[in-house]
Scaffold this motif. Structure first.
Motif, PDB file in Angstrom:
ATOM      1  N   LYS A 140      47.195  50.877  55.200  1.00  0.00           N
ATOM      2  CA  LYS A 140      45.998  50.035  55.347  1.00  0.00           C
ATOM      3  C   LYS A 140      45.434  49.666  53.984  1.00  0.00           C
ATOM      4  CE  LYS A 140      44.343  51.252  59.932  1.00  0.00           C
ATOM      5  NZ  LYS A 140      43.148  51.595  60.735  1.00  0.00           N
ATOM      6  N   TYR A 141      45.476  50.591  53.061  1.00  0.00           N
ATOM      7  CA  TYR A 141      45.043  50.306  51.697  1.00  0.00           C
ATOM      8  C   TYR A 141      45.949  49.225  51.069  1.00  0.00           C
ATOM      9  CZ  TYR A 141      44.182  50.950  46.704  1.00  0.00           C
ATOM     10  OH  TYR A 141      43.897  50.734  45.386  1.00  0.00           O
ATOM     11  N   SER A 142      47.266  49.396  51.260  1.00  0.00           N
ATOM     12  CA  SER A 142      48.218  48.426  50.693  1.00  0.00           C
ATOM     13  C   SER A 142      47.991  47.028  51.266  1.00  0.00           C
ATOM     14  CB  SER A 142      49.657  48.896  50.962  1.00  0.00           C
ATOM     15  OG  SER A 142      49.920  50.112  50.312  1.00  0.00           O
ATOM     16  N   ASP A 143      47.656  46.993  52.560  1.00  0.00           N
ATOM     17  CA  ASP A 143      47.382  45.680  53.180  1.00  0.00           C
ATOM     18  C   ASP A 143      46.187  45.009  52.513  1.00  0.00           C
ATOM     19  OD1 ASP A 143      49.484  46.046  54.904  1.00  0.00           O
ATOM     20  OD2 ASP A 143      48.222  46.744  56.585  1.00  0.00           O
ATOM     21  N   LEU A 144      45.136  45.817  52.244  1.00  0.00           N
ATOM     22  CA  LEU A 144      43.962  45.242  51.569  1.00  0.00           C
ATOM     23  C   LEU A 144      44.318  44.788  50.156  1.00  0.00           C
ATOM     24  CD1 LEU A 144      41.183  47.795  52.639  1.00  0.00           C
ATOM     25  CD2 LEU A 144      41.410  45.413  53.395  1.00  0.00           C
ATOM     26  N   ALA A 145      45.100  45.612  49.441  1.00  0.00           N
ATOM     27  CA  ALA A 145      45.494  45.244  48.081  1.00  0.00           C
ATOM     28  C   ALA A 145      46.330  43.975  48.075  1.00  0.00           C
ATOM     29  CB  ALA A 145      46.272  46.412  47.450  1.00  0.00           C
ATOM     30  N   ASN A 146      47.217  43.845  49.084  1.00  0.00           N
ATOM     31  CA  ASN A 146      48.064  42.633  49.165  1.00  0.00           C
ATOM     32  C   ASN A 146      47.220  41.382  49.427  1.00  0.00           C
ATOM     33  OD1 ASN A 146      50.440  44.019  48.664  1.00  0.00           O
ATOM     34  ND2 ASN A 146      50.849  44.400  50.859  1.00  0.00           N
ATOM     35  N   GLU A 147      46.195  41.519  50.257  1.00  0.00           N
ATOM     36  CA  GLU A 147      45.319  40.374  50.524  1.00  0.00           C
ATOM     37  C   GLU A 147      44.617  39.930  49.243  1.00  0.00           C
ATOM     38  OE1 GLU A 147      42.864  40.079  54.108  1.00  0.00           O
ATOM     39  OE2 GLU A 147      43.722  42.008  54.750  1.00  0.00           O
ATOM     40  N   ILE A 148      44.170  40.924  48.452  1.00  0.00           N
ATOM     41  CA  ILE A 148      43.500  40.591  47.193  1.00  0.00           C
ATOM     42  C   ILE A 148      44.483  39.929  46.238  1.00  0.00           C
ATOM     43  CG2 ILE A 148      42.327  41.550  45.182  1.00  0.00           C
ATOM     44  CD1 ILE A 148      41.231  43.755  47.049  1.00  0.00           C
ATOM     45  N   THR A 149      45.714  40.471  46.182  1.00  0.00           N
ATOM     46  CA  THR A 149      46.738  39.896  45.298  1.00  0.00           C
ATOM     47  C   THR A 149      47.034  38.445  45.680  1.00  0.00           C
ATOM     48  OG1 THR A 149      47.760  42.063  44.945  1.00  0.00           O
ATOM     49  CG2 THR A 149      49.117  40.120  44.530  1.00  0.00           C
ATOM     50  N   LEU A 150      47.158  38.179  46.979  1.00  0.00           N
ATOM     51  CA  LEU A 150      47.413  36.809  47.442  1.00  0.00           C
ATOM     52  C   LEU A 150      46.281  35.880  47.035  1.00  0.00           C
ATOM     53  CD1 LEU A 150      49.093  34.801  49.072  1.00  0.00           C
ATOM     54  CD2 LEU A 150      47.890  35.574  51.141  1.00  0.00           C
ATOM     55  N   LEU A 151      45.047  36.392  47.136  1.00  0.00           N
ATOM     56  CA  LEU A 151      43.891  35.573  46.766  1.00  0.00           C
ATOM     57  C   LEU A 151      43.901  35.287  45.260  1.00  0.00           C
ATOM     58  CD1 LEU A 151      41.663  34.487  48.576  1.00  0.00           C
ATOM     59  CD2 LEU A 151      40.209  36.376  47.850  1.00  0.00           C
ATOM     60  N   GLU A 152      44.276  36.296  44.463  1.00  0.00           N
ATOM     61  CA  GLU A 152      44.345  36.109  43.011  1.00  0.00           C
ATOM     62  C   GLU A 152      45.414  35.081  42.634  1.00  0.00           C
ATOM     63  OE1 GLU A 152      42.999  40.603  41.607  1.00  0.00           O
ATOM     64  OE2 GLU A 152      45.093  40.139  42.092  1.00  0.00           O
ATOM     65  N   VAL A 153      46.550  35.142  43.335  1.00  0.00           N
ATOM     66  CA  VAL A 153      47.641  34.189  43.061  1.00  0.00           C
ATOM     67  C   VAL A 153      47.209  32.769  43.416  1.00  0.00           C
ATOM     68  CG1 VAL A 153      49.956  33.483  43.769  1.00  0.00           C
ATOM     69  CG2 VAL A 153      49.461  35.896  43.307  1.00  0.00           C
ATOM     70  N   ARG A 154      46.553  32.594  44.536  1.00  0.00           N
ATOM     71  CA  ARG A 154      46.096  31.266  44.950  1.00  0.00           C
ATOM     72  C   ARG A 154      45.113  30.689  43.931  1.00  0.00           C
ATOM     73  NH1 ARG A 154      43.741  31.317  50.791  1.00  0.00           N
ATOM     74  NH2 ARG A 154      43.610  29.075  50.313  1.00  0.00           N
ATOM     75  N   HIS A 155      44.229  31.548  43.411  1.00  0.00           N
ATOM     76  CA  HIS A 155      43.281  31.092  42.405  1.00  0.00           C
ATOM     77  C   HIS A 155      43.997  30.703  41.110  1.00  0.00           C
ATOM     78  CE1 HIS A 155      39.913  30.717  39.753  1.00  0.00           C
ATOM     79  NE2 HIS A 155      40.230  31.819  39.065  1.00  0.00           N
ATOM     80  N   ARG A 156      44.994  31.528  40.720  1.00  0.00           N
ATOM     81  CA  ARG A 156      45.712  31.273  39.478  1.00  0.00           C
ATOM     82  C   ARG A 156      46.518  29.966  39.546  1.00  0.00           C
ATOM     83  NH1 ARG A 156      47.591  36.288  39.229  1.00  0.00           N
ATOM     84  NH2 ARG A 156      49.693  35.690  39.853  1.00  0.00           N
ATOM     85  N   ARG A 157      47.133  29.720  40.663  1.00  0.00           N
ATOM     86  CA  ARG A 157      47.980  28.526  40.806  1.00  0.00           C
ATOM     87  C   ARG A 157      47.159  27.240  40.947  1.00  0.00           C
ATOM     88  NH1 ARG A 157      52.599  30.756  45.057  1.00  0.00           N
ATOM     89  NH2 ARG A 157      53.697  32.097  43.547  1.00  0.00           N
ATOM     90  N   GLY A 158      45.944  27.345  41.394  1.00  0.00           N
ATOM     91  CA  GLY A 158      45.093  26.162  41.552  1.00  0.00           C
ATOM     92  C   GLY A 158      45.443  25.395  42.814  1.00  0.00           C
ATOM     93  N   GLY A 159      44.664  24.356  43.071  1.00  0.00           N
ATOM     94  CA  GLY A 159      44.899  23.516  44.255  1.00  0.00           C
ATOM     95  C   GLY A 159      44.045  23.928  45.435  1.00  0.00           C
ATOM     96  N   ALA A 160      43.701  25.218  45.516  1.00  0.00           N
ATOM     97  CA  ALA A 160      42.863  25.680  46.618  1.00  0.00           C
ATOM     98  C   ALA A 160      41.397  25.518  46.246  1.00  0.00           C
ATOM     99  CB  ALA A 160      43.165  27.138  46.936  1.00  0.00           C
ATOM    100  N   SER A 161      40.565  25.353  47.242  1.00  0.00           N
ATOM    101  CA  SER A 161      39.139  25.202  47.017  1.00  0.00           C
ATOM    102  C   SER A 161      38.546  26.514  46.519  1.00  0.00           C
ATOM    103  CB  SER A 161      38.445  24.763  48.303  1.00  0.00           C
ATOM    104  OG  SER A 161      37.049  24.888  48.192  1.00  0.00           O
ATOM    105  N   ALA A 162      37.885  26.450  45.364  1.00  0.00           N
ATOM    106  CA  ALA A 162      37.256  27.656  44.819  1.00  0.00           C
ATOM    107  C   ALA A 162      36.194  28.179  45.772  1.00  0.00           C
ATOM    108  CB  ALA A 162      36.646  27.351  43.454  1.00  0.00           C
TER     109      ALA A 162
END
Length: 424
Positions: free
Chosen positions: A59-81
């Motif tokens: 469950k912890y890993s799932d939360l960490a993965n969600e945060i990682t995905l969010l960080e990647v989306r922010h880094r790549r751009g294109g998504a609404s801040a």
């Protein structure tokens, strides 16, 4: 379990320190370490301690993965801040007091860092969105003003096909702007649409009124032209004599207005056919007359051959006598058709007549008593002047006055020239 190293956007933050992040009590209760305190996160009574820790660690890993995905989306751009920020805030709520085993504080720090970055991006995004909305309002206002300018035109002077095309193009642009452009504030959008709709309604109202009036005009023109066609067709029995009346009908036709292209074309075909029948009778008559005129043409040409030498006859009385005889024969031959040939022959004879008349006028002027008397009187005056000037010239030469001599000589030559002109 071991404590994790300092988190990065791509880490899953699994504990790596010697002190474990979780523990399992004898009754299967699982707790997570938060600083120096322990917090129960749940129970796993039906499995071993390792299975219980593994379950809550996932469950912890799932939360960490969600945060990682969010960080990647922010880094790549294109998504609404702004959207990413909302998701991050939601994740914050899930991480706080989460039923999971791991370094939850590290996840909270990563989320705090991400939210801080997203806050600045959201502000820039909001400013860009505001500028886009402002530009969209200007653009859509321009569409409204163009539509209102079309609606303000005089309905009697516009080309309705062109106006309809212009308004359709504006409406297509309006729809494309709504579908692809930024969303405008509701009050502004409604106000602009109300103006645009009113302009379209005005144009449509003017268009309907124009065509209704045009239909009425066409109706009256059709009725008038139908009556003219019937009157033209009724002239057929009169043949060529009906042409003057037909010309009058043609003037009325031109003044009767338009009845629509198809109706005009059909009625004009009938009207023209009626006129062609009348003019056809004239053409037939002229053809007969032209055929009958062939002998008369040859006769007049023969008279012209006899008339041309008259201009060289010295005896004016004889020339006039010969010309009068030819003129009499000319008239007896009669008219010639077509008229242009008659005018050509008449012009040739008129040249001979003019030549004889010119000679007669000159002869009359020479023999006119008044003209002769005036000429004699002028001759006497000039003769007297010449004698006086000759005396003045002799006197000037005798005294040696060069200027007086030249003036007298010039005046004397001028009087002699006048005298010669009168004598000729």
């Amino acid at each position: 379990m071991t404590a994790p190293t300092e988190s990065t956007p791509d880490e899953t933050a699994v504990p790596t320190s010697d002190e474990p992040w979780g523990r399992v009590d004898a009754d299967g209760t699982v707790s997570v370490r938060e600083g120096s305190e322990w917090r129960e996160v749940g129970q796993f009574p039906d499995g071993s301690a390792d299975e219980a820790l593994a379950y809550f660690t996932r469950k912890y890993s799932d939360l960490a993965n969600e945060i990682t995905l969010l960080e990647v989306r922010h880094r790549r751009g294109g998504a609404s801040a702004s959207d990413l920020r909302q998701t991050a805030q939601t994740l914050q709520g899930k991480v706080k007091d989460a039923a999971a085993v791991g370094d939850l504080a590290a996840l909270e720090r990563r989320l705090a860092t991400l939210l801080s970055a997203l806050e600045g991006a959201s502000a820039a995004e909001a400013q860009a969105a505001k500028e886009a909305v402002d530009a969209a309002i200007v653009e859509r206002t321009g569409l409204v003003e163009r539509a209102e300018a079309i609606a303000a035109r005089d309905p009697k002077t516009v080309q309705w096909k062109q106006v309809s095309a212009e308004l359709t193009e504006l409406f297509d642009q309006w729809q494309a702007h709504q579908q692809n452009g930024p969303r405008l504030p509701k009050t502004v959008s409604q106000q602009l649409w109300s103006r645009f709709r009113d302009a379209r309604s005005t144009v449509e109202r003017h268009r309907r009124a124009f065509y209704a009036e045009l239909d009425e005009t066409h109706k009256h023109a059709k009725e008038a032209k139908t009556r003219l066609v019937e009157r033209a067709e009724a002239l057929a029995p009169r043949g060529e004599e009906g042409i003057p009346a037909y010309r009058g009908l043609l003037d009325e036709w031109k003044a009767s207005g338009r009845a629509g292209k198809k109706v005009d074309d059909a009625l004009w075909a009938r009207f023209k056919a009626a006129g062609d029948a009348l003019y056809g009778a004239r053409i037939e008559r002229e053809s007969v007359e032209a055929e009958e005129s062939k002998d008369r043409i040859e006769a007049k040409r023969a008279l012209l051959e006899r008339a041309r030498p008259i201009v060289d006859v010295k005896d004016l009385a004889s020339a006039r006598q010969q010309l009068t005889a030819i003129q009499r024969e000319w008239d007896e031959i009669g008219r010639i058709f077509p008229r242009d040939k008659e005018r050509t022959l008449d012009d040739e004879l008129r040249k001979v007549e003019q030549s004889v008349r010119t000679r007669e006028d000159a002869e009359w002027k020479r023999n006119d008593p008044e003209t002769t008397a005036r000429a004699n009187d002028m001759t006497r005056q000039l003769t007297d002047a010449i004698e006086k000037l000759e005396a003045e010239l002799a006197a000037a030469e005798k005294t040696g006055d060069a200027k007086a001599t030249q003036e007298a000589r010039d005046a004397l030559e001028a009087r002699k020239a006048w005298l010669r002109a009168i004598g000729s």
